[in-house]
Design an enzyme around this catalytic site. Structure first.
Site, PDB file in Angstrom:
ATOM      1  CD  GLN A  26      -0.703  -5.241  29.313  1.00 52.82           C
ATOM      2  OE1 GLN A  26      -1.161  -4.924  30.381  1.00 52.82           O
ATOM      3  NE2 GLN A  26      -1.154  -4.530  28.316  1.00 52.82           N
ATOM      4  NE  ARG A  88      -3.056   0.027  38.611  1.00 52.50           N
ATOM      5  CZ  ARG A  88      -3.606  -0.517  37.444  1.00 52.50           C
ATOM      6  NH1 ARG A  88      -3.716   0.174  36.215  1.00 52.50           N
ATOM      7  NH2 ARG A  88      -4.302  -1.704  37.599  1.00 52.50           N
ATOM      8  CG  HIS A 139      -3.080  -5.917  34.898  1.00 55.44           C
ATOM      9  ND1 HIS A 139      -3.044  -4.410  35.377  1.00 55.44           N
ATOM     10  CD2 HIS A 139      -3.343  -6.101  33.730  1.00 55.44           C
ATOM     11  CE1 HIS A 139      -3.398  -3.963  34.164  1.00 55.44           C
ATOM     12  NE2 HIS A 139      -3.732  -4.868  33.371  1.00 55.44           N
ATOM     13  CG  ASN A 184      -6.494  -3.751  35.752  1.00 52.38           C
ATOM     14  OD1 ASN A 184      -6.003  -2.681  36.118  1.00 52.38           O
ATOM     15  ND2 ASN A 184      -6.515  -4.242  34.521  1.00 52.38           N
ATOM     16  CD  GLU A 185      -8.949  -2.687  32.475  1.00 55.07           C
ATOM     17  OE1 GLU A 185      -9.256  -3.642  31.879  1.00 55.07           O
ATOM     18  OE2 GLU A 185      -8.794  -1.343  32.578  1.00 55.07           O
ATOM     19  CG  ASN A 324      -7.873   1.294  34.763  1.00 51.57           C
ATOM     20  OD1 ASN A 324      -7.169   1.716  35.530  1.00 51.57           O
ATOM     21  ND2 ASN A 324      -7.224  -0.268  34.573  1.00 51.57           N
ATOM     22  CE1 TYR A 326      -7.522   2.223  29.770  1.00 53.92           C
ATOM     23  CE2 TYR A 326      -5.852   3.384  28.034  1.00 53.92           C
ATOM     24  CZ  TYR A 326      -6.139   2.332  29.285  1.00 53.92           C
ATOM     25  OH  TYR A 326      -5.186   1.710  29.803  1.00 53.92           O
ATOM     26  CD  GLU A 390      -4.538   0.410  33.022  1.00 50.24           C
ATOM     27  OE1 GLU A 390      -5.323   0.284  31.904  1.00 50.24           O
ATOM     28  OE2 GLU A 390      -4.597  -0.812  33.579  1.00 50.24           O
ATOM     29  CD1 TRP A 440      -1.816   1.488  28.297  1.00 51.43           C
ATOM     30  CD2 TRP A 440      -1.566   0.689  30.366  1.00 51.43           C
ATOM     31  NE1 TRP A 440      -1.297  -0.016  28.067  1.00 51.43           N
ATOM     32  CE2 TRP A 440      -1.215  -0.433  29.717  1.00 51.43           C
ATOM     33  CE3 TRP A 440      -1.485   0.364  31.886  1.00 51.43           C
ATOM     34  CZ2 TRP A 440      -0.598  -1.593  29.924  1.00 51.43           C
ATOM     35  CZ3 TRP A 440      -0.843  -0.855  32.231  1.00 51.43           C
ATOM     36  CH2 TRP A 440      -0.582  -1.766  31.540  1.00 51.43           C
ATOM     37  CD  GLU A 447      -3.250  -3.143  24.545  1.00 48.18           C
ATOM     38  OE1 GLU A 447      -2.640  -2.824  25.507  1.00 48.18           O
ATOM     39  OE2 GLU A 447      -4.506  -3.083  24.534  1.00 48.18           O
ATOM     40  CD1 TRP A 448      -4.030  -6.136  27.381  1.00 49.49           C
ATOM     41  CD2 TRP A 448      -3.155  -8.534  28.155  1.00 49.49           C
ATOM     42  NE1 TRP A 448      -3.611  -6.139  28.790  1.00 49.49           N
ATOM     43  CE2 TRP A 448      -3.230  -7.239  29.208  1.00 49.49           C
ATOM     44  CE3 TRP A 448      -2.853  -9.556  28.423  1.00 49.49           C
ATOM     45  CZ2 TRP A 448      -2.515  -7.431  30.685  1.00 49.49           C
ATOM     46  CZ3 TRP A 448      -2.186  -9.785  29.948  1.00 49.49           C
ATOM     47  CH2 TRP A 448      -2.230  -8.816  31.006  1.00 49.49           C
TER      48      TRP A 448
HETATM   49  C1  GBH Z   1      -6.609  -1.514  29.688  1.00 52.37           C
HETATM   50  O1  GBH Z   1      -7.909  -2.176  29.741  1.00 52.37           O
HETATM   51  C2  GBH Z   1      -5.813  -2.665  30.531  1.00 52.37           C
HETATM   52  O2  GBH Z   1      -5.956  -2.619  31.825  1.00 52.37           O
HETATM   53  C3  GBH Z   1      -4.494  -2.756  29.992  1.00 52.37           C
HETATM   54  O3  GBH Z   1      -3.632  -3.800  30.333  1.00 52.37           O
HETATM   55  C4  GBH Z   1      -4.286  -2.375  28.526  1.00 52.37           C
HETATM   56  O4  GBH Z   1      -3.017  -2.548  28.238  1.00 52.37           O
HETATM   57  C5  GBH Z   1      -4.785  -1.139  28.321  1.00 52.37           C
HETATM   58  O5  GBH Z   1      -6.250  -1.315  28.614  1.00 52.37           O
HETATM   59  C6  GBH Z   1      -5.045  -0.780  26.794  1.00 52.37           C
HETATM   60  O6  GBH Z   1      -5.990  -1.591  26.231  1.00 52.37           O
HETATM   61  O7  GBH Z   1     -11.107  -4.528  20.911  1.00 52.37           O
HETATM   62  O8  GBH Z   1     -13.233  -3.783  20.901  1.00 52.37           O
HETATM   63  O9  GBH Z   1     -13.080  -5.917  22.144  1.00 52.37           O
HETATM   64  C7  GBH Z   1      -8.943  -1.240  29.370  1.00 52.37           C
HETATM   65  C8  GBH Z   1     -10.074  -1.844  28.695  1.00 52.37           C
HETATM   66  C9  GBH Z   1     -10.651  -3.708  27.624  1.00 52.37           C
HETATM   67  C10 GBH Z   1     -10.582  -1.761  26.558  1.00 52.37           C
HETATM   68  C11 GBH Z   1     -10.740  -4.560  26.304  1.00 52.37           C
HETATM   69  C12 GBH Z   1     -10.356  -2.435  25.138  1.00 52.37           C
HETATM   70  C13 GBH Z   1     -11.028  -4.424  24.089  1.00 52.37           C
HETATM   71  C14 GBH Z   1     -12.231  -3.677  23.125  1.00 52.37           C
HETATM   72  N1  GBH Z   1     -10.204  -2.577  27.801  1.00 52.37           N
HETATM   73  N2  GBH Z   1     -11.000  -3.756  25.211  1.00 52.37           N
HETATM   74  S1  GBH Z   1     -12.357  -4.665  21.626  1.00 52.37           S
END
Ligand code: GBH
Length: 487
Positions: A26, A88, A139, A184-185, A324, A326, A390, A440, A447-448
């Site tokens: 990232q 981290r 990760h 990670n996750e 992690n 949110y 996170e 985070w 952001e993926w």
């Molecule tokens: C983290 O995952 C990651 O470890 C980190 O790399 C990332 O940048 C950060 O979150 C912020 O996103 O769009 O409804 O399909 C947290 C778990 C998994 C939550 C993927 C969001 C997508 C939801 N994440 N999920 S959706």
């Protein structure tokens, strides 16, 4: 009693780790520098040569990201200026192991000394600055070579390759690194990568165009191999490193706090199933030695069996609970998706009100009480000290405003105020042993699947110039932790 004095006069212990989290793919960019070979995320983020399909919203990749491969000294200076005592970050497997050359006779690739040197410099600088390095080994950036060779996480052979990589890192950095996160996750890797196919390597049998893989079996095979890779790396660490160099090692799992939508027993059970599918799938084997009964029941023979031999290695294979998290969700029974435990999740209460303020992303609302309850839940259920690895927020203003206003991220400040106070309550009022808080993220970054359209940073990154601009939230966290960590 504790509650006789105001909460803000209570402190977190002096050794509490406060800092920021990032991940290699990232932030680094420079995908070919220092001998790095492609990972599955490099492949996934470049348009498919046959179909032309792009997998990120903006069509962009981590080729440049925040250029932290070159700007890492600036990143450390930012951490320092934010008062962080810990950082981290993750290592790129394909920079540390040489995947550009064929493996040796043992089937394993050699060390890429250039890559090791790069991370060694970062770690030394962190230590010099008094910032504790917390290293994530994996990760999500699986070496493409291993995916091509035998299917990567789909084959148990991955355990051997992962342990080899982990050993190299323990040997190269273990004198300075005392906090290790293996993976990670795992839920995200398994479900988004091999069930829904929205993350690398993009496998899913539910896709209209070019379905691939098998959504009903692959996530569980992948999940199983992740658990084994983690556990066998930890076994090696404990037998070879822990007693000489010391250090703690564990895994990071991700979850929301799941609350029943109402008192309806169906919904109460649904919330338990949500936890079992998201957290218990991995946490139960690792902390208790077996998969959750509800998961076995739902999946039958599709859930790989944990052999007695593996179970003894897996059970107790994490020194701490890396968390992690949110947000929180209200959970109702129903929903066909077994990868989520056949539940419906939402933010809207029966009376129509919302849990809290909506983020720029659909999946987060601000609900600090859920954080406090989750910390209690994890501690009560799994009995290990909790490292929050996170926690963070994508503010709408990050996407709507531009400089100079964009650094005034009031919603993110509101989020962090709520979540840091909830953490303090969990520690001081409830007695939960929380050892770290990593926000985070240090910087806006790649952001993926959202590409660069979603920003989680406490630092605004102007991608055209790579200029870094601290947001108000960075100042807020600095002051909050200055005030709440004992001297
Ligand atoms: C983290 O995952 C990651 O470890 C980190 O790399 C990332 O940048 C950060 O979150 C912020 O996103 O769009 O409804 O399909 C947290 C778990 C998994 C939550 C993927 C969001 C997508 C939801 N994440 N999920 S959706």
């Amino acid at each position: 009693s504790l509650t006789d004095t105001p909460l803000e006069t209570h402190k977190l212990p002096a050794e509490f780790l406060y800092g920021y989290a990032t991940a290699a793919y990232q932030i680094e960019g420079s995908p070919a520098a220092a001998g790095r070979a492609p990972s599955i995320w490099d492949t996934f983020t470049h348009p498919d040569p046959k179909s032309g399909i792009k997998h990120t919203i903006d069509g962009l990749s981590g080729d440049v990201a925040t250029d932290s491969f070159n700007l890492w000294k600036d990143d450390i200076a930012l951490l320092k200026s934010y008062g962080a005592n810990a950082y981290r970050f993750s290592l790129s497997w394909t920079r540390i192991i040489d995947f550009k050359n064929p493996p040796g006779e043992d089937g394993l690739e050699k060390i890429n000394e250039e890559g090791v040197k790069h991370y060694r410099a970062i770690i030394e600088e962190l230590v010099r600055e008094g910032i504790t390095p917390c290293v994530t080994l994996y990760h999500w950036d699986l070496p493409q070579v291993l995916h091509d060779r035998y299917g990567g996480w789909l084959d148990r052979k991955i355990v051997n390759d992962y342990v080899h990589y982990a050993k190299v890192c323990f040997n190269a950095f273990g004198d300075l690194v005392k906090h290790w996160i293996t993976i990670n996750e795992p839920w995200v890797i398994s479900v988004l990568g091999y069930g829904q196919g929205v993350f690398a390597p993009g496998r899913s049998s539910n896709r209209n165009k070019s379905p691939e893989g098998n959504t009903s079996t692959e996530p569980f095979i992948v999940g199983h191999n992740i658990i084994l890779a983690h556990a066998y790396a930890v076994k090696w660490f404990r037998e070879n490193v822990a007693h000489t160099q010391g250090g703690a090692i564990g895994i990071t799992l991700d979850t929301s706090f799941y609350m029943p939508y109402n008192d309806d027993p169906e919904n109460v059970r649904a919330a338990q199933r949500a936890f079992a599918s998201r957290l218990g799938w991995f946490a139960d084997p690792i902390y208790k030695g077996q998969y959750p009964a509800s998961l076995k029941e739902m999946l039958g023979t599709r859930l790989p069996e944990l052999s007695p031999e593996d179970a003894t290695v897996v059970k107790g294979s994490s020194d701490f609970f890396g968390l992690n998290t949110y947000t929180s969700n209200l959970v109702q029974d129903g929903g066909a998706e077994e990868l989520y435990g056949k539940v419906k999740t939402g933010f809207t209460r029966p009376d129509g009100s919302h849990l809290g303020k909506q983020a720029h992303v659909s999946w987060i609302q601000i609900y600090p009480p859920g954080f406090r309850q989750l910390l209690n839940y994890v501690w009560k259920t799994y009995g290990k000290p909790v490292y929050v690895t996170e926690n963070g927020f994508a503010a709408k203003s990050d996407a709507l405003l531009s400089l100079p206003e964009v650094v005034h991220d009031a919603d993110r400040v509101e989020y962090f105020r709520g979540y840091s106070n909830a953490l303090l309550e969990a520690v001081v009022l409830d007695g939960v042993p929380v050892k770290s808080y990593f926000a985070w993220s240090l910087l806006d970054n790649f952001e993926w699947a959202d590409g660069y359209t979603t920003r989680f940073g406490v630092t605004y990154v102007e991608y055209a110039t790579q200029a870094r601009h601290p947001k108000d939230s960075a100042r807020f966290l600095k002051q909050w932790f200055e005030a709440h960590i004992a001297n």
